[in-house]
Design a protein around this motif. Structure first.
Motif, PDB file in Angstrom:
ATOM      1  N   LEU A 186      12.240  67.206  49.453  1.00  0.00           N
ATOM      2  CA  LEU A 186      12.243  68.653  49.677  1.00  0.00           C
ATOM      3  C   LEU A 186      10.982  69.099  50.403  1.00  0.00           C
ATOM      4  O   LEU A 186      11.002  70.059  51.183  1.00  0.00           O
ATOM      5  N   GLN A 187       9.883  68.400  50.170  1.00  0.00           N
ATOM      6  CA  GLN A 187       8.663  68.700  50.917  1.00  0.00           C
ATOM      7  C   GLN A 187       8.824  68.297  52.374  1.00  0.00           C
ATOM      8  O   GLN A 187       8.430  69.038  53.283  1.00  0.00           O
ATOM      9  N   ASP A 188       9.452  67.130  52.601  1.00  0.00           N
ATOM     10  CA  ASP A 188       9.687  66.677  53.979  1.00  0.00           C
ATOM     11  C   ASP A 188      10.596  67.647  54.736  1.00  0.00           C
ATOM     12  O   ASP A 188      10.485  67.783  55.963  1.00  0.00           O
ATOM     13  N   LYS A 189      11.475  68.330  53.992  1.00  0.00           N
ATOM     14  CA  LYS A 189      12.371  69.311  54.612  1.00  0.00           C
ATOM     15  C   LYS A 189      11.685  70.651  54.858  1.00  0.00           C
ATOM     16  O   LYS A 189      12.281  71.564  55.425  1.00  0.00           O
ATOM     17  N   GLY A 190      10.437  70.771  54.413  1.00  0.00           N
ATOM     18  CA  GLY A 190       9.685  71.996  54.637  1.00  0.00           C
ATOM     19  C   GLY A 190      10.009  73.118  53.685  1.00  0.00           C
ATOM     20  O   GLY A 190       9.732  74.289  53.972  1.00  0.00           O
ATOM     21  N   LEU A 191      10.566  72.781  52.499  1.00  0.00           N
ATOM     22  CA  LEU A 191      10.928  73.817  51.530  1.00  0.00           C
ATOM     23  C   LEU A 191       9.772  74.185  50.611  1.00  0.00           C
ATOM     24  O   LEU A 191       9.678  75.320  50.153  1.00  0.00           O
ATOM     25  N   TRP A 192       8.919  73.216  50.329  1.00  0.00           N
ATOM     26  CA  TRP A 192       7.754  73.470  49.488  1.00  0.00           C
ATOM     27  C   TRP A 192       6.702  72.408  49.780  1.00  0.00           C
ATOM     28  O   TRP A 192       6.974  71.439  50.491  1.00  0.00           O
ATOM     29  N   GLU A 193       5.507  72.605  49.227  1.00  0.00           N
ATOM     30  CA  GLU A 193       4.473  71.581  49.344  1.00  0.00           C
ATOM     31  C   GLU A 193       3.729  71.470  48.023  1.00  0.00           C
ATOM     32  O   GLU A 193       3.475  72.472  47.357  1.00  0.00           O
ATOM     33  N   ARG A 194       3.420  70.233  47.661  1.00  0.00           N
ATOM     34  CA  ARG A 194       2.724  70.019  46.391  1.00  0.00           C
ATOM     35  C   ARG A 194       1.257  70.366  46.530  1.00  0.00           C
ATOM     36  O   ARG A 194       0.597  69.946  47.483  1.00  0.00           O
ATOM     37  N   THR A 195       0.758  71.134  45.571  1.00  0.00           N
ATOM     38  CA  THR A 195      -0.661  71.474  45.568  1.00  0.00           C
ATOM     39  C   THR A 195      -1.437  70.706  44.502  1.00  0.00           C
ATOM     40  O   THR A 195      -2.641  70.540  44.628  1.00  0.00           O
ATOM     41  N   SER A 196      -0.730  70.221  43.467  1.00  0.00           N
ATOM     42  CA  SER A 196      -1.424  69.400  42.477  1.00  0.00           C
ATOM     43  C   SER A 196      -0.433  68.626  41.612  1.00  0.00           C
ATOM     44  O   SER A 196       0.728  69.017  41.456  1.00  0.00           O
ATOM     45  N   ARG A 197      -0.918  67.523  41.085  1.00  0.00           N
ATOM     46  CA  ARG A 197      -0.192  66.693  40.111  1.00  0.00           C
ATOM     47  C   ARG A 197      -1.215  66.301  39.065  1.00  0.00           C
ATOM     48  O   ARG A 197      -2.086  65.468  39.324  1.00  0.00           O
ATOM     49  N   ILE A 198      -1.121  66.890  37.896  1.00  0.00           N
ATOM     50  CA  ILE A 198      -2.182  66.791  36.885  1.00  0.00           C
ATOM     51  C   ILE A 198      -1.639  66.160  35.610  1.00  0.00           C
ATOM     52  O   ILE A 198      -0.539  66.500  35.160  1.00  0.00           O
ATOM     53  N   VAL A 199      -2.408  65.269  35.008  1.00  0.00           N
ATOM     54  CA  VAL A 199      -2.049  64.720  33.702  1.00  0.00           C
ATOM     55  C   VAL A 199      -2.434  65.721  32.618  1.00  0.00           C
ATOM     56  O   VAL A 199      -3.574  66.186  32.568  1.00  0.00           O
TER      57      VAL A 199
END
Length: 217
Positions: A186-199
């Motif tokens: 979905l990021q590759d499709k330009g729908l959203w972008e990840r800003t963080s991945r937190i434990v």
């Protein structure tokens, strides 16, 4: 004789064991709803609501009037945590009427939406929310990876989607082994972008969680 905590773990297993269907889990929630909050808060085995509320608050900052959708809200535990942090413009979405009735009684939410989050189109207009959060609903018999597009649709461009998933489920549950690859698609499709991945440590008593934060494009 089993302890109260053991009894609660059995209830959790009953509602999210491998192979359970959405229909089966929803039937169990309907009977568990009156006792759900007491079971989870007195045993302190589930810290997801606090983790997700704090993560979302960290992103939204002083925007206390941000319109937030609590997706798969259940009895409103996340809404209560968000209210403690000063947020008040919140709606709840959940597939279970009995759980949603408990959430309504807390007067945390402005609107309550009784519907299942999935690939089906919700009765929510495009670009309605500034933020969407979801805790505790990526497990067997609950949400599937096909719900992500609908989450994106109802959030405004520039808005935030904040999800928490038990870390172990990303490897042990077949459906959720597809979750991060689907997020990347979905990021590759330009729908959203990840800003963080937190434990998130001690998301549940027996394991950490992963908090995913995405910006809708």
């Amino acid at each position: 004789m089993t302890s109260h905590k053991d009894d609660v773990y059995q209830k959790v297993w009953s509602v999210q064991h491998p192979g359970i269907t959405t229909e089966e889990s929803q039937r169990f929630y309907s009977t568990w709803a009156p006792q759900y909050d007491k079971d989870l808060t007195t045993t302190e085995i589930y810290n997801g609501p606090r983790h997700i509320a704090e993560a979302l608050a960290g992103v939204l900052g002083d925007r206390k009037d941000a319109r937030i959708l609590d997706a798969a809200a259940g009895t409103g535990l996340v809404g209560e945590e968000l209210r403690k942090l000063g947020f008040s413009n919140m709606d709840a979405l959940d597939a279970n009427k009995e759980m949603l009735d408990i959430a309504e009684s807390k007067t945390v939410y402005r609107n309550l939406i009784h519907d299942l989050l999935g690939p089906n189109r919700l009765q929510i207009a495009d670009n309605t929310y500034d933020a969407l959060c979801c805790s505790g609903s990526f497990s067997d018999g609950h949400l599937k990876c096909d719900c992500l597009e609908e989450m994106i649709r109802v959030v405004k461009p520039g808005g935030v989607i904040c999800l928490i998933v038990k870390e172990a489920f990303l490897e042990t549950v077949e459906e959720y082994r597809k979750l991060e690859p689907r997020m990347s698609e979905l990021q590759d499709k330009g729908l959203w972008e990840r800003t963080s991945r937190i434990v998130a440590e001690e998301y549940v008593e027996n394991g950490n969680g992963i908090i995913f934060v995405y910006k809708v494009l």
